[in-house]
Design a protein around this motif. Structure first.
Motif, PDB file in Angstrom:
ATOM      1  N   LEU A   5       5.295  -6.816  -2.135  1.00 42.19           N
ATOM      2  CA  LEU A   5       3.897  -6.950  -1.722  1.00 42.19           C
ATOM      3  C   LEU A   5       3.134  -5.637  -1.918  1.00 42.19           C
ATOM      4  N   GLY A   6       3.803  -4.509  -1.662  1.00 44.26           N
ATOM      5  CA  GLY A   6       3.160  -3.210  -1.906  1.00 44.26           C
ATOM      6  C   GLY A   6       2.850  -3.008  -3.376  1.00 44.26           C
ATOM      7  N   PHE A   7       3.758  -3.410  -4.243  1.00 44.30           N
ATOM      8  CA  PHE A   7       3.536  -3.277  -5.688  1.00 44.30           C
ATOM      9  C   PHE A   7       2.356  -4.154  -6.121  1.00 44.30           C
ATOM     10  N   ILE A   8       2.307  -5.383  -5.614  1.00 42.28           N
ATOM     11  CA  ILE A   8       1.203  -6.287  -5.967  1.00 42.28           C
ATOM     12  C   ILE A   8      -0.123  -5.706  -5.479  1.00 42.28           C
ATOM     13  N   TYR A   9      -0.154  -5.138  -4.287  1.00 36.88           N
ATOM     14  CA  TYR A   9      -1.371  -4.528  -3.754  1.00 36.88           C
ATOM     15  C   TYR A   9      -1.814  -3.345  -4.631  1.00 36.88           C
ATOM     16  N   ASP A  10      -0.845  -2.475  -5.006  1.00 41.07           N
ATOM     17  CA  ASP A  10      -1.182  -1.320  -5.833  1.00 41.07           C
ATOM     18  C   ASP A  10      -1.726  -1.730  -7.193  1.00 41.07           C
ATOM     19  N   SER A  26      -3.232  -4.588  -7.834  1.00 40.82           N
ATOM     20  CA  SER A  26      -4.477  -5.321  -7.683  1.00 40.82           C
ATOM     21  C   SER A  26      -5.670  -4.387  -7.507  1.00 40.82           C
ATOM     22  N   PHE A  27      -5.436  -3.284  -6.821  1.00 40.01           N
ATOM     23  CA  PHE A  27      -6.506  -2.327  -6.586  1.00 40.01           C
ATOM     24  C   PHE A  27      -6.088  -0.983  -7.164  1.00 40.01           C
ATOM     25  N   PRO A  28      -6.313  -0.786  -8.465  1.00 41.48           N
ATOM     26  CA  PRO A  28      -5.871   0.475  -9.088  1.00 41.48           C
ATOM     27  C   PRO A  28      -6.670   1.662  -8.552  1.00 41.48           C
ATOM     28  N   LYS A  29      -6.057   2.814  -8.589  1.00 41.61           N
ATOM     29  CA  LYS A  29      -6.713   4.030  -8.134  1.00 41.61           C
ATOM     30  C   LYS A  29      -7.740   4.444  -9.176  1.00 41.61           C
ATOM     31  N   LYS A  30      -8.879   4.935  -8.689  1.00 41.63           N
ATOM     32  CA  LYS A  30      -9.937   5.364  -9.615  1.00 41.63           C
ATOM     33  C   LYS A  30      -9.637   6.760 -10.121  1.00 41.63           C
ATOM     34  N   ALA A  31      -9.868   6.957 -11.405  1.00 40.21           N
ATOM     35  CA  ALA A  31      -9.570   8.219 -12.016  1.00 40.21           C
ATOM     36  C   ALA A  31     -10.612   9.271 -11.801  1.00 40.21           C
TER      37      ALA A  31
END
Length: 125
Positions: free
Chosen positions: A113-118, A120-125
């Protein structure tokens, strides 16, 4: 179609049987029946047959492997209807395996679930 197959398919089974009996010199004659019945009436023959037919049954009833009682006890322990699932009837070790399996599944599910969350909402560069 082979020649033998054709021959056997053209004759019925009764004719084949009669042909084999004739070739061997006839079936069971009265003389052969009398010989066999006279052998079975001999006392030593009857004793031998009785010994061979009953000794194995007697031996099977008395010769039981020592581990058989242990296995029967374990089987009876698992067949008791006490509301406990079969995979937990083995004792503490089975309970430990069950709990560790549940914990590992929970850890794996949380990581998924943590992987799916990460993702789904990628970090902004």
């Amino acid at each position: 179609m082979s020649v033998m197959h054709f021959l056997y398919s053209s004759l019925d089974k009764r004719e084949i049987y009669e042909e084999n009996v004739k070739r061997r010199g006839g079936g069971i004659t009265e003389e052969k029946k009398n010989c066999v019945s006279s052998l079975t009436n001999l006392p030593f023959f009857q004793a031998a047959v009785r010994t061979f037919t009953s000794s194995s049954a007697r031996r099977a009833a008395t010769d039981v492997h020592p581990g058989y009682g242990q296995i029967r006890g374990t089987m009876n322990k698992f067949q008791v209807d006490n509301g406990m699932p079969i995979h937990l009837k083995g004792g503490v070790f089975d309970n430990l395996l069950f709990v560790s399996t549940c914990v590992l599944n929970a850890v794996g599910l949380s990581m998924t679930l943590g992987f799916i969350y990460d993702m789904s909402f990628p970090k902004k560069a």
